[in-house]
Scaffold this motif. Structure first.
Motif, mmCIF file in Angstrom:
data_model
loop_
_atom_site.group_PDB
_atom_site.id
_atom_site.type_symbol
_atom_site.label_atom_id
_atom_site.label_comp_id
_atom_site.label_asym_id
_atom_site.label_seq_id
_atom_site.Cartn_x
_atom_site.Cartn_y
_atom_site.Cartn_z
ATOM 1 N N ASP A 239 55.619 46.052 48.170
ATOM 2 C CA ASP A 239 55.681 45.268 46.936
ATOM 3 C C ASP A 239 54.559 44.239 46.840
ATOM 4 O O ASP A 239 54.585 43.368 45.975
ATOM 5 C CB ASP A 239 57.034 44.562 46.834
ATOM 6 N N ALA A 240 53.592 44.326 47.746
ATOM 7 C CA ALA A 240 52.450 43.400 47.771
ATOM 8 C C ALA A 240 52.908 41.950 47.806
ATOM 9 O O ALA A 240 52.393 41.094 47.089
ATOM 10 C CB ALA A 240 51.526 43.644 46.584
ATOM 11 N N ILE A 241 53.874 41.673 48.673
ATOM 12 C CA ILE A 241 54.317 40.285 48.867
ATOM 13 C C ILE A 241 53.170 39.472 49.468
ATOM 14 O O ILE A 241 52.947 38.319 49.099
ATOM 15 C CB ILE A 241 55.565 40.246 49.766
ATOM 16 N N ILE A 242 52.445 40.100 50.398
ATOM 17 C CA ILE A 242 51.226 39.476 50.931
ATOM 18 C C ILE A 242 50.048 40.124 50.208
ATOM 19 O O ILE A 242 49.374 41.021 50.717
ATOM 20 C CB ILE A 242 51.106 39.668 52.458
ATOM 21 N N ASN A 243 49.812 39.678 48.994
ATOM 22 C CA ASN A 243 48.766 40.269 48.152
ATOM 23 C C ASN A 243 47.426 39.617 48.504
ATOM 24 O O ASN A 243 47.189 38.447 48.201
ATOM 25 C CB ASN A 243 49.097 40.066 46.676
ATOM 26 N N LEU A 244 46.563 40.390 49.127
ATOM 27 C CA LEU A 244 45.289 39.861 49.612
ATOM 28 C C LEU A 244 44.186 39.916 48.550
ATOM 29 O O LEU A 244 43.121 39.338 48.745
ATOM 30 C CB LEU A 244 44.848 40.649 50.851
ATOM 31 N N GLY A 245 44.471 40.588 47.459
ATOM 32 C CA GLY A 245 43.485 40.746 46.396
ATOM 33 C C GLY A 245 43.580 42.132 45.800
ATOM 34 O O GLY A 245 44.325 42.985 46.292
ATOM 35 N N ASN A 246 42.834 42.370 44.749
ATOM 36 C CA ASN A 246 42.874 43.658 44.070
ATOM 37 C C ASN A 246 41.462 44.220 43.954
ATOM 38 O O ASN A 246 40.514 43.490 43.625
ATOM 39 C CB ASN A 246 43.501 43.508 42.685
ATOM 40 N N ILE A 247 41.325 45.514 44.238
ATOM 41 C CA ILE A 247 39.997 46.140 44.238
ATOM 42 C C ILE A 247 39.389 46.210 42.842
ATOM 43 O O ILE A 247 38.197 46.471 42.700
ATOM 44 C CB ILE A 247 40.045 47.548 44.859
ATOM 45 N N GLU A 248 40.196 45.954 41.800
ATOM 46 C CA GLU A 248 39.665 45.888 40.439
ATOM 47 C C GLU A 248 38.885 44.596 40.224
ATOM 48 O O GLU A 248 37.977 44.532 39.395
ATOM 49 C CB GLU A 248 40.806 45.961 39.419
#
Length: 265
Positions: A210-219
């Motif tokens: 669920d991307a709780i630890i969302n490090l960033g988005n490749i977009e």
């Protein structure tokens, strides 16, 4: 993720790895154009590990699953118990066995694993496992003894050339609602692996679905910038010092098996 975005991602991934795992909860066999994704990875000289429940495996998958860029296929057999099925166990297993027999005739070079991840004392489905072992013993003329498996806790048992049973213990998926397991410990996340979700979110491991630890988005950013960010370095340095920086890591049961392996070393 579109094919164009996947192509761009594979190009970036070449700097960090030589192989990919097509999973993070999603099942690659539901993709009608899986062959196109595999061909993109092949173009970038990346090997692929496929993990699947194989609920829908049939002959239309056969040619795709012979793609030479595949390094390993994992069949999550105990997923049968985790999902509601109209199929009997035999109806579930027979198409998988039929495919493996086909792959054998084609002299497959990748590894095939039948995964049974439920061998802990409290959550083990021994009766279910016995039925699976009996089916595999019958299909491949083997003699896998369930009592031996439980007594000796094998990690792998050979069924045939490059075909194995793979064993591990049951675990609860990490969630912020879970009880804290520990604030200290080690993990291979962001060392041997990281994950990219289908929407482009980058996460430390395949358990952060669920991307709780969302490090960033490749977009929004390059993979290199994301993986050299302060948050990533804090997590990595924490693991090196046996400190779990992120709350999700503190509530992860699966991670504790890495502590045990380090003790064994």
């Amino acid at each position: 993720m579109t094919l164009d975005k996947f192509d761009k991602l594979n190009l970036e991934l070449k700097e960090f790895t030589t192989e990919l795992a097509y999973h993070i909860v999603g099942d690659p066999l539901v993709l009608s154009n899986l062959d196109e994704y595999l061909n993109i990875s092949s173009k970038h000289n990346l090997k692929v590990n496929i993990t699947t429940t194989a609920n829908n495996i049939n002959k239309k998958h056969y040619e795709t699953l012979l793609n030479p860029t595949i390094k390993q296929i994992n069949f999550s057999i105990n997923s049968y118990n985790a999902n509601s099925h109209k199929k009997s166990l035999d109806e579930y297993l027979e198409p998988i066995i039929e495919f493996v027999k086909f792959a054998q005739k084609q002299k497959h070079e990748y590894f095939i694993n039948f995964r049974i991840w439920n061998l802990d004392e409290e959550n083990s489905a021994k009766e279910f496992n016995l039925k699976v072992f009996n089916k595999i013993n019958e299909a491949f003329d083997t003699n896998i003894d369930i009592e031996d498996v439980y007594k000796n806790r094998h990690k792998n048992i050979t069924i045939d050339r490059k075909i194995f049973f793979n064993f591990d213990e049951y675990f609860n998926w990490p969630n912020l609602e879970n009880k804290e397991v520990s604030k200290t410990g080690f993990c291979y996340g962001l060392d041997s692996h990281f994950g990219v979700l289908s929407n482009g979110d980058v996460v430390p491991c395949c358990l952060d679905k669920d991307a709780i630890i969302n490090l960033g988005n490749i977009e929004d950013n390059s993979l290199k910038n994301i993986l050299t960010s302060k948050r990533v370095k804090d997590i990595q340095n924490g693991f090196k010092k046996d400190i779990l920086v992120e709350e999700l890591c503190q509530k992860c049961e699966y991670r504790t098996r890495f502590d045990k392996r380090l003790e064994d070393e």
